[in-house]
Design a protein around this motif. Structure first.
Motif, PDB file in Angstrom:
ATOM      1  N   LYS A 265       0.812  -1.211   0.000  1.00  0.00           N
ATOM      2  CA  LYS A 265       0.000   0.000   0.000  1.00  0.00           C
ATOM      3  C   LYS A 265       0.849   1.266   0.000  1.00  0.00           C
ATOM      4  N   ARG A 266       2.136   1.138   0.241  1.00  0.00           N
ATOM      5  CA  ARG A 266       3.002   2.319   0.288  1.00  0.00           C
ATOM      6  C   ARG A 266       3.762   2.514  -1.023  1.00  0.00           C
ATOM      7  N   VAL A 267       3.539   1.637  -1.993  1.00  0.00           N
ATOM      8  CA  VAL A 267       4.197   1.737  -3.295  1.00  0.00           C
ATOM      9  C   VAL A 267       3.115   1.856  -4.364  1.00  0.00           C
ATOM     10  N   ASN A 268       3.140   2.927  -5.138  1.00  0.00           N
ATOM     11  CA  ASN A 268       2.098   3.193  -6.129  1.00  0.00           C
ATOM     12  C   ASN A 268       2.700   3.280  -7.528  1.00  0.00           C
ATOM     13  N   LEU A 269       2.037   2.613  -8.483  1.00  0.00           N
ATOM     14  CA  LEU A 269       2.423   2.671  -9.887  1.00  0.00           C
ATOM     15  C   LEU A 269       1.361   3.457 -10.639  1.00  0.00           C
ATOM     16  N   ASP A 270       1.799   4.430 -11.406  1.00  0.00           N
ATOM     17  CA  ASP A 270       0.844   5.298 -12.107  1.00  0.00           C
ATOM     18  C   ASP A 270       1.364   5.573 -13.515  1.00  0.00           C
ATOM     19  N   GLY A 271       0.740   4.984 -14.492  1.00  0.00           N
ATOM     20  CA  GLY A 271       1.149   5.217 -15.868  1.00  0.00           C
ATOM     21  C   GLY A 271       0.256   4.474 -16.832  1.00  0.00           C
ATOM     22  N   PRO A 272       0.161   4.944 -18.072  1.00  0.00           N
ATOM     23  CA  PRO A 272      -0.687   4.293 -19.080  1.00  0.00           C
ATOM     24  C   PRO A 272      -0.036   3.013 -19.591  1.00  0.00           C
ATOM     25  N   PRO A 273      -0.805   2.117 -20.234  1.00  0.00           N
ATOM     26  CA  PRO A 273      -0.203   0.938 -20.873  1.00  0.00           C
ATOM     27  C   PRO A 273       0.837   1.377 -21.896  1.00  0.00           C
ATOM     28  N   THR A 274       2.054   0.866 -21.740  1.00  0.00           N
ATOM     29  CA  THR A 274       3.168   1.313 -22.585  1.00  0.00           C
ATOM     30  C   THR A 274       4.015   0.120 -22.978  1.00  0.00           C
ATOM     31  N   GLN A 275       4.145  -0.103 -24.288  1.00  0.00           N
ATOM     32  CA  GLN A 275       5.007  -1.156 -24.804  1.00  0.00           C
ATOM     33  C   GLN A 275       6.394  -0.571 -25.066  1.00  0.00           C
ATOM     34  N   ILE A 276       7.416  -1.211 -24.484  1.00  0.00           N
ATOM     35  CA  ILE A 276       8.777  -0.712 -24.655  1.00  0.00           C
ATOM     36  C   ILE A 276       9.650  -1.806 -25.250  1.00  0.00           C
ATOM     37  N   VAL A 277      10.742  -1.392 -25.904  1.00  0.00           N
ATOM     38  CA  VAL A 277      11.647  -2.342 -26.561  1.00  0.00           C
ATOM     39  C   VAL A 277      12.519  -3.016 -25.520  1.00  0.00           C
ATOM     40  N   SER A 278      13.218  -4.075 -25.947  1.00  0.00           N
ATOM     41  CA  SER A 278      13.984  -4.890 -25.010  1.00  0.00           C
ATOM     42  C   SER A 278      15.118  -4.100 -24.352  1.00  0.00           C
ATOM     43  N   GLU A 279      15.875  -3.271 -25.134  1.00  0.00           N
ATOM     44  CA  GLU A 279      16.974  -2.516 -24.550  1.00  0.00           C
ATOM     45  C   GLU A 279      16.467  -1.558 -23.485  1.00  0.00           C
ATOM     46  N   ALA A 280      15.341  -0.883 -23.757  1.00  0.00           N
ATOM     47  CA  ALA A 280      14.772   0.025 -22.768  1.00  0.00           C
ATOM     48  C   ALA A 280      14.299  -0.741 -21.534  1.00  0.00           C
ATOM     49  N   ALA A 281      13.730  -1.904 -21.736  1.00  0.00           N
ATOM     50  CA  ALA A 281      13.274  -2.708 -20.608  1.00  0.00           C
ATOM     51  C   ALA A 281      14.451  -3.093 -19.716  1.00  0.00           C
ATOM     52  N   GLN A 282      15.586  -3.456 -20.321  1.00  0.00           N
ATOM     53  CA  GLN A 282      16.763  -3.828 -19.540  1.00  0.00           C
ATOM     54  C   GLN A 282      17.267  -2.648 -18.709  1.00  0.00           C
ATOM     55  N   GLN A 283      17.415  -1.494 -19.354  1.00  0.00           N
ATOM     56  CA  GLN A 283      17.973  -0.345 -18.660  1.00  0.00           C
ATOM     57  C   GLN A 283      17.030   0.179 -17.574  1.00  0.00           C
ATOM     58  N   ILE A 284      15.744   0.280 -17.898  1.00  0.00           N
ATOM     59  CA  ILE A 284      14.784   0.756 -16.898  1.00  0.00           C
ATOM     60  C   ILE A 284      14.701  -0.211 -15.726  1.00  0.00           C
TER      61      ILE A 284
END
Length: 408
Positions: A265-284
């Motif tokens: 309850k102390r961690v919130n995720l807020d963002g629209p559905p977003t498809q990202i590429v593999s390199e971005a997924a690794q770095q993020i």
């Protein structure tokens, strides 16, 4: 006959009721209601009989109507006899009612076998359905016979057309096979290229992590955490939707799974559905893992009121679109929320502020002020977001990575 005329020799019925108003009203009111009801019922039956002349045994309906109407008249006479002792006339009316009632009963009993044998509406409907089905079956048979004649005439032409189609199909399949082999070669090279990039990232992580740790146990723990984060992001991407892209929210939840289970309850995720590429997924994923590790050590576990909010989205329009990710970590007591001040150059800080944004061709800032840590990552949307049209290459590349590098 004198008794029928000289009725005043009898006593009115009201005297039997001692002319008590409530009893007289009750007696007369009840008889009036019965009379009105017994009058309405025959009218309704005769109305139906007049509109539906096809109803069988209409005479029985007339007898029932007469019987009910006469019964109603006897109740009406019961009201009259409260004040006027016309008992002889009432007796004649009751006699008529009795005769009609007896006739109705005799006719009804004689018609019992016939009434029982009458088919029910359901039976009539079933019989009609069967007759209709038989008629439809005959029509279908005739149509099939005509169709067979037409089929025989068209069969010869169909054989010739089939031979022509087979020839065209063989040529088409040969061309498709050639194109598939060409795509396979390209996709194989793409899969090997991506796998080499992944191994390069792991090698770089190992070297950089080793430089920041003197104890083997600390080095192994930090390295395994970062490799596990990288593996989860890569696995989610190459196995999601058969494309080399993944949903950012899913990647986030996988990276934050231990934190969500402990501090949900102390961690919130807020963002629209977003498809990202593999390199971005690794770095993020590496950046989120680094931030989550520090938050568990120095914020969430130390202060029950601390909160973490992760938001993302796309800003700008057309070619100026930029992907923005913000990690905001609040510490209400105002104490330090991280183990490393923003100005120091540990590997975690370098990873967040230099390596990750450099790989994504963007920039990142990490600030701590008034008990709030904010990490903001910006990158061109083209370096992060997946291209929805790039599906052919992605499908086979994901399968090749799955089979050869154990990302399952």
């Amino acid at each position: 006959m004198q008794s029928f005329v000289d009725i005043w020799q009898y006593m009115p019925h009201g005297m039997c009721l001692l002319w008590q108003p409530w009893l007289v009203t009750l007696w007369a009111g009840s008889d009036l209601i019965i009379f009105l009801s017994y009058t309405a019922i025959p009218i309704a039956l005769l109305t139906v009989l007049r509109k539906r002349q096809d109803i069988p045994f209409s005479g029985l309906v007339v007898l029932f109507s007469s019987f009910i109407l006469l019964c109603g008249l006897t109740h009406l006479m019961g009201i009259v006899t409260l004040w006027y002792p016309i008992y002889p006339w009432v007796g004649m009316l009751k006699l008529a009612t009795g005769l009609v009632s007896a006739a109705t009963a005799v006719v009804l009993f004689r018609l019992i076998p016939t009434l029982v044998a009458l088919p029910s509406p359901a039976q009539l409907s079933e019989a009609n359905s069967k007759l209709q089905a038989e008629a439809d079956a005959h029509q279908d048979t005739l149509a099939k016979l005509k169709g067979l004649v037409a089929d025989l005439q068209a069969e010869a032409a169909a054989h010739e057309a089939t031979l022509a189609k087979l020839e065209d199909l063989v040529a088409e399949r040969t061309e498709e096979l050639h194109e598939a082999n060409t795509r396979l070669a390209v996709q194989t090279r793409e899969a090997v290229h991506r796998s080499a990039n992944l191994l390069s990232v792991v090698t770089s992580l190992t070297r950089q992590t080793a430089r920041g740790h003197e104890r083997t146990e600390d080095f192994i723990e930090a390295l395994l955490g970062r490799i596990h984060s990288l593996a989860m992001a890569t696995s989610t991407v190459v196995r999601g939707d058969d494309h080399l892209s993944g949903d950012l929210a899913t990647i986030m939840r996988q990276q934050l799974d231990p934190v969500l289970l402990t501090y949900g309850k102390r961690v919130n995720l807020d963002g629209p559905p977003t498809q990202i590429v593999s390199e971005a997924a690794q770095q993020i994923s590496l950046a989120v893992h680094e931030l989550a590790t520090n938050a568990q050590k120095y914020s969430l576990s130390q202060d029950a009121d601390s909160q973490v909010t992760i938001s993302w989205g796309v800003e700008g329009a057309d070619e100026d679109q930029r992907f923005v990710l913000v990690w905001r970590e609040t510490h209400p007591t105002g104490e330090t929320v991280s183990d490393t001040p923003a100005g120091e150059g540990g590997f975690g800080t370098k990873l967040l502020t230099r390596i990750v944004p450099q790989v994504l061709r963007g920039k990142a800032t990490r600030s701590i002020e008034d008990g709030v840590l904010e990490y903001r990552l910006e990158a061109p949307a083209s370096a992060v977001l997946a291209n929805p049209e790039d599906t052919d290459t992605a499908t086979l590349a994901a399968r090749l990575v799955d089979e050869n590098f154990g990302l399952k």
